[in-house]
Write an enzyme that holds these catalytic residues in place. Structure first.
Site, mmCIF file in Angstrom:
data_model
loop_
_atom_site.group_PDB
_atom_site.id
_atom_site.type_symbol
_atom_site.label_atom_id
_atom_site.label_comp_id
_atom_site.label_asym_id
_atom_site.label_seq_id
_atom_site.Cartn_x
_atom_site.Cartn_y
_atom_site.Cartn_z
ATOM 1 N N ALA A 124 0.842 -1.199 0.000
ATOM 2 C CA ALA A 124 0.000 0.000 0.000
ATOM 3 C C ALA A 124 0.876 1.246 0.000
ATOM 4 C CB ALA A 124 -0.921 0.013 1.217
ATOM 5 N N ASP B 81 6.330 21.207 3.519
ATOM 6 C CA ASP B 81 7.015 21.249 4.809
ATOM 7 C C ASP B 81 7.798 19.962 5.078
ATOM 8 O OD1 ASP B 81 5.303 19.293 6.377
ATOM 9 O OD2 ASP B 81 3.759 20.722 5.817
ATOM 10 N N HIS C 84 4.909 17.722 -4.778
ATOM 11 C CA HIS C 84 4.791 19.115 -5.200
ATOM 12 C C HIS C 84 5.993 19.944 -4.776
ATOM 13 C CE1 HIS C 84 0.184 19.401 -6.094
ATOM 14 N NE2 HIS C 84 0.846 18.688 -6.964
#
Length: 274
Positions: free
Chosen positions: A14, A111, A148
């Site tokens: 997973a 972050d 990102h």
């Protein structure tokens, strides 16, 4: 708890995909706070715009045009979105993510809080931001893929409208990696409102890939955890092969921690053969 999800996690088959909601559980600013900061820095009166007339993508694009780069904004975000270790130690959500031991975690968060949580749990990992990092993957070592971008690399950050439109080609090194990683694995999305255009496009492309393969019935089931019921979203996501999970009798601010706690317990029981 969904048995096939529990089994996939136990077998390390997973992938976790973690969004802004994970960071917001520890008090990080929302996107609306980012919009307010950009507006203040550029002396924009937000009251002149209707709620749907201005989004953070377009505003960040305007910021880059006016300031010449996204660098100052990235510095502000880095200062405000990176938590002290002491505060992160108290985050049950981050602790549970580490405990579930996903072999690969994708995140759209800039972050470093996931990485710090792994450090606090004394767990090894490989951080992947670009193609060069892919060569650093080690067998058996969890990967944290910054889908990102990352605060350590301004050029990697996907925040402005052009960045998002460029990614719609779905051909960047991280996109290609995701296609390879995800085709044979269960995916669990947490911390998303599912309004992120890139994520929706990614889900649609994955669905179309399986639909066109002739083996759609063999596709591993994937899941998205949502805080609030939304029958419109549920119908679209289920069409794309994602099963929606919720904690219906739980306050939204506690729902993700409750869900991960139950999931962790179910995986432990599966391992013990209970």
């Amino acid at each position: 708890m969904q048995e096939d999800l529990v089994r996939a996690i136990r077998k390390r088959q997973a992938i976790l995909f973690a969004g802004a909601g994970v960071s917001m559980t520890v008090g990080l600013p929302s996107w609306s706070t980012l919009i307010e900061h950009i507006a203040e820095e550029l002396d924009i009166d937000l009251s002149r715009f209707n709620g749907t007339d201005l989004n953070y993508l377009t505003l960040a694009e305007f910021y880059r045009i006016r300031q010449g780069s996204i660098g100052p904004l990235r510095s502000w975000m880095d200062r405000h979105w990176t938590l002290p270790e002491e505060k992160l130690k108290k985050s049950k959500v981050h602790e549970l993510i580490c405990k579930l031991d996903f072999p690969i975690i994708y995140t759209t968060n800039f972050d470093r809080n996931l990485e710090t949580a792994f450090d606090l749990q004394d767990k090894d990992y490989v951080k992947i931001v670009n193609a060069k990092d892919i060569a650093r993957i080690r067998e058996g070592v969890p990967q944290i893929v910054k889908y990102h971008g990352d605060f350590d690399d301004d050029d990697s950050i996907v925040i402005a409208e052009t960045d998002y439109l460029d990614r719609l080609s779905f051909e960047s090194p991280l996109d290609i990696k995701f296609r390879s990683d995800s085709l044979g694995k269960t995916i669990l999305f947490i911390g998303y409102s599912m309004t992120d255009l890139n994520i929706r496009f990614l889900l649609h492309r994955l669905w179309k890939t399986w639909a066109g393969s002739g083996y759609e019935r063999d596709r591993p089931q994937s899941y998205v955890f949502m805080l609030r019921p939304n029958p419109v979203e549920h119908a679209v996501l289920e069409q794309w092969g994602l099963r929606v999970l919720m904690e219906k009798d739980c306050p939204p601010e506690e729902a993700l921690e409750t869900f991960l706690t139950k999931l962790c317990k179910a995986v432990e029981q599966e391992e013990e053969g209970v």
